[in-house]
Motif scaffolding. Structure first.
Motif, PDB file in Angstrom:
ATOM      1  N   ARG A 146       5.669   0.416 -11.552  1.00  0.00           N
ATOM      2  CA  ARG A 146       5.557   0.793 -10.135  1.00  0.00           C
ATOM      3  C   ARG A 146       5.606  -0.446  -9.234  1.00  0.00           C
ATOM      4  O   ARG A 146       6.403  -0.508  -8.304  1.00  0.00           O
ATOM      5  N   PHE A 188      -7.983  -1.233 -13.307  1.00  0.00           N
ATOM      6  CA  PHE A 188      -7.136  -0.953 -12.143  1.00  0.00           C
ATOM      7  C   PHE A 188      -6.282   0.303 -12.395  1.00  0.00           C
ATOM      8  O   PHE A 188      -6.136   1.158 -11.520  1.00  0.00           O
ATOM      9  N   ILE A 192      -7.468   2.878  -9.749  1.00  0.00           N
ATOM     10  CA  ILE A 192      -6.654   2.771  -8.527  1.00  0.00           C
ATOM     11  C   ILE A 192      -5.214   3.273  -8.739  1.00  0.00           C
ATOM     12  O   ILE A 192      -4.786   4.258  -8.142  1.00  0.00           O
ATOM     13  N   CYS A 193      -4.500   2.616  -9.629  1.00  0.00           N
ATOM     14  CA  CYS A 193      -3.096   3.027  -9.833  1.00  0.00           C
ATOM     15  C   CYS A 193      -3.057   4.105 -10.918  1.00  0.00           C
ATOM     16  O   CYS A 193      -2.496   3.925 -11.983  1.00  0.00           O
ATOM     17  N   PRO A 198      -2.348   7.992  -7.405  1.00  0.00           N
ATOM     18  CA  PRO A 198      -2.588   6.574  -7.095  1.00  0.00           C
ATOM     19  C   PRO A 198      -3.201   6.404  -5.716  1.00  0.00           C
ATOM     20  O   PRO A 198      -2.809   7.088  -4.767  1.00  0.00           O
ATOM     21  N   GLN A 199      -4.181   5.505  -5.644  1.00  0.00           N
ATOM     22  CA  GLN A 199      -4.903   5.305  -4.375  1.00  0.00           C
ATOM     23  C   GLN A 199      -4.157   4.274  -3.522  1.00  0.00           C
ATOM     24  O   GLN A 199      -4.707   3.228  -3.163  1.00  0.00           O
ATOM     25  N   CYS A 200      -2.896   4.551  -3.196  1.00  0.00           N
ATOM     26  CA  CYS A 200      -2.041   3.556  -2.538  1.00  0.00           C
ATOM     27  C   CYS A 200      -2.612   3.107  -1.193  1.00  0.00           C
ATOM     28  O   CYS A 200      -2.532   1.929  -0.855  1.00  0.00           O
ATOM     29  N   CYS A 203      -5.164   0.505  -1.805  1.00  0.00           N
ATOM     30  CA  CYS A 203      -4.852  -0.444  -2.881  1.00  0.00           C
ATOM     31  C   CYS A 203      -4.607  -1.850  -2.316  1.00  0.00           C
ATOM     32  O   CYS A 203      -3.825  -2.019  -1.391  1.00  0.00           O
ATOM     33  N   LEU A 205      -2.854  -4.069  -3.461  1.00  0.00           N
ATOM     34  CA  LEU A 205      -1.495  -4.546  -3.739  1.00  0.00           C
ATOM     35  C   LEU A 205      -0.438  -3.848  -2.877  1.00  0.00           C
ATOM     36  O   LEU A 205       0.755  -4.132  -2.980  1.00  0.00           O
ATOM     37  N   SER A 206      -0.860  -2.916  -2.044  1.00  0.00           N
ATOM     38  CA  SER A 206       0.125  -2.042  -1.379  1.00  0.00           C
ATOM     39  C   SER A 206       1.153  -2.799  -0.532  1.00  0.00           C
ATOM     40  O   SER A 206       2.316  -2.411  -0.478  1.00  0.00           O
ATOM     41  N   CYS A 209       3.771  -3.940  -3.031  1.00  0.00           N
ATOM     42  CA  CYS A 209       4.159  -3.024  -4.116  1.00  0.00           C
ATOM     43  C   CYS A 209       5.489  -2.328  -3.802  1.00  0.00           C
ATOM     44  O   CYS A 209       5.666  -1.744  -2.737  1.00  0.00           O
ATOM     45  N   PHE A 211       6.645   0.279  -5.173  1.00  0.00           N
ATOM     46  CA  PHE A 211       6.560   1.745  -5.272  1.00  0.00           C
ATOM     47  C   PHE A 211       5.882   2.375  -4.065  1.00  0.00           C
ATOM     48  O   PHE A 211       6.116   3.544  -3.756  1.00  0.00           O
ATOM     49  N   TYR A 212       5.072   1.593  -3.388  1.00  0.00           N
ATOM     50  CA  TYR A 212       4.260   2.134  -2.293  1.00  0.00           C
ATOM     51  C   TYR A 212       5.086   2.885  -1.232  1.00  0.00           C
ATOM     52  O   TYR A 212       4.749   4.032  -0.893  1.00  0.00           O
TER      53      TYR A 212
HETATM   54  S1  SF4 Z   1       0.273   0.588  -4.012  1.00  0.00           S
HETATM   55 FE1  SF4 Z   1       1.433   0.305  -5.891  1.00  0.00          FE
HETATM   56  S2  SF4 Z   1       0.019  -0.718  -7.304  1.00  0.00           S
HETATM   57 FE2  SF4 Z   1      -1.189   0.109  -5.621  1.00  0.00          FE
HETATM   58  S3  SF4 Z   1      -1.856   2.157  -6.338  1.00  0.00           S
HETATM   59 FE3  SF4 Z   1       0.047   2.446  -5.179  1.00  0.00          FE
HETATM   60  S4  SF4 Z   1       1.646   2.372  -6.743  1.00  0.00           S
HETATM   61 FE4  SF4 Z   1      -0.185   1.472  -7.660  1.00  0.00          FE
END
Ligand code: SF4
Length: 310
Positions: A146, A188, A192-193, A198-200, A203, A205-206, A209, A211-212
């Motif tokens: 992702r 994680f 989270i992921c 997923p807790q985007c 998150c 890393l959003s 990321c 995939f976000y």
């Molecule tokens: S933002 Fe990316 S890494 Fe973060 S939970 Fe969503 S898909 Fe996963």
């Protein structure tokens, strides 16, 4: 990008890590080994309770290696997938015999031992020995695919992509912190992921990321869809139940009735709520369990005597 990813994951972990009994300072190679065998297909909460019991009963690899198979199977109660108990026991016996009781710390030696696949080998090397070897389970795979590739994991990856993923994970392991980093990835991925939700939006890393943005706009279509495995099984009270559940119930029955003579009907009714005339099916399951050395049994017309172990 890999550095930003790793540092963010570690920073998140320093605030949110789960307190698990097989983690530092208790993460001896033996404790990591036991936890890894238990965690395959079984939820963390269930493993936590059983892990303490099991390691109190078999506090070292030598205690486990010296135990009888029947005793190890008995102590595996409540975890399911009983074959793992036998593999763990064989692993311990082989290490006691060929490695003087010291779990080896090379990929080559570990891969020769019972029950070791690429994930478990990586898990022992990284969690227990802090070596920079990737341990790629479904959580790790999902996070990397992702975050770095903006894809979700619907289908198995090909050989070339697997190699690329392995290199990506290896290059992202911070120097000297493999054990902590892998623990952080596991938490994680579990908190989270996650697979289905997923807790985007919360998150850390959003902002980087891949995939976000997709998840945000097309979440209904891009969410992970697990491929359902078709397992052999039969119906119980109108509901399809895989044979592995019935197998687990047979082993559980033997744990409680080890060495006793019981009627086949009693065994059948304990194993399957609406058991009636499926004796052939039941005995086939027993035969397979006997072949796998989880139980042994003697059939005496309509009675059966069963034991744990080979
Ligand atoms: S933002 Fe990316 S890494 Fe973060 S939970 Fe969503 S898909 Fe996963």
């Amino acid at each position: 990008m890999a550095q930003l990813f790793s540092q963010t994951i570690l920073a998140w972990y320093s605030l949110h890590k789960r307190d698990l009994p097989w983690r530092s300072p208790y993460n001896t190679p033996y404790h990591v080994l036991v936890s890894e065998f238990m965690l395959q297909q079984t939820q963390v909460l269930r493993v936590m309770e059983k892990f303490r019991e099991f390691t109190s009963k078999f506090p070292t690899l030598h205690h486990l290696a010296d135990a009888s198979k029947a005793d190890v199977i008995k102590s595996w109660s409540g975890l399911g997938y009983n074959r793992r108990a036998l593999l763990l026991h064989s692993f311990a016996q082989e290490v006691a015999e060929k490695h003087h009781g010291e779990i080896p710390n090379t990929k080559e030696e570990l891969q020769q031992l019972p029950g070791m696949g690429p994930y478990t080998t990586g898990a022992i090397l990284s969690f227990a020995f802090n070596l920079p070897e990737p341990a790629i389970d479904v959580n790790v795979r999902r996070i990397y695919v992702r975050y770095f590739q903006g894809k979700d994991q619907g289908l198995p990856l090909g050989k070339k992509e697997e190699m690329e993923l392995y290199t990506l994970v290896k290059n992202s392991i911070p120097d000297g912190r493999s054990s902590t980093f892998h623990n952080a990835l596991m938490d994680f991925g579990s908190l989270i992921c996650t697979r289905d939700a997923p807790q985007c939006s919360s998150c850390p890393l959003s902002s980087s990321c891949q995939f976000y943005p997709l998840y945000d706009t097309k979440k209904a279509t891009v969410l992970f869809v697990a491929e359902k495995k078709i397992e052999p099984g039969v119906y119980e009270q109108g509901k399809f139940i895989p044979n592995r559940i019935f197998r687990g119930r047979i082993v559980e029955f033997v744990r409680k009735n080890d060495g006793r003579i019981v009627s086949v009907i009693k065994l059948g009714k304990t194993v399957k709520a609406d058991f009636n005339t499926e004796q052939e099916w039941l005995l086939k399951l027993c035969e397979k369990l006997q072949h796998e050395k989880l139980i042994k049994y003697e059939l005496m017309k309509d009675k059966i005597r069963m034991y744990l172990g080979p």
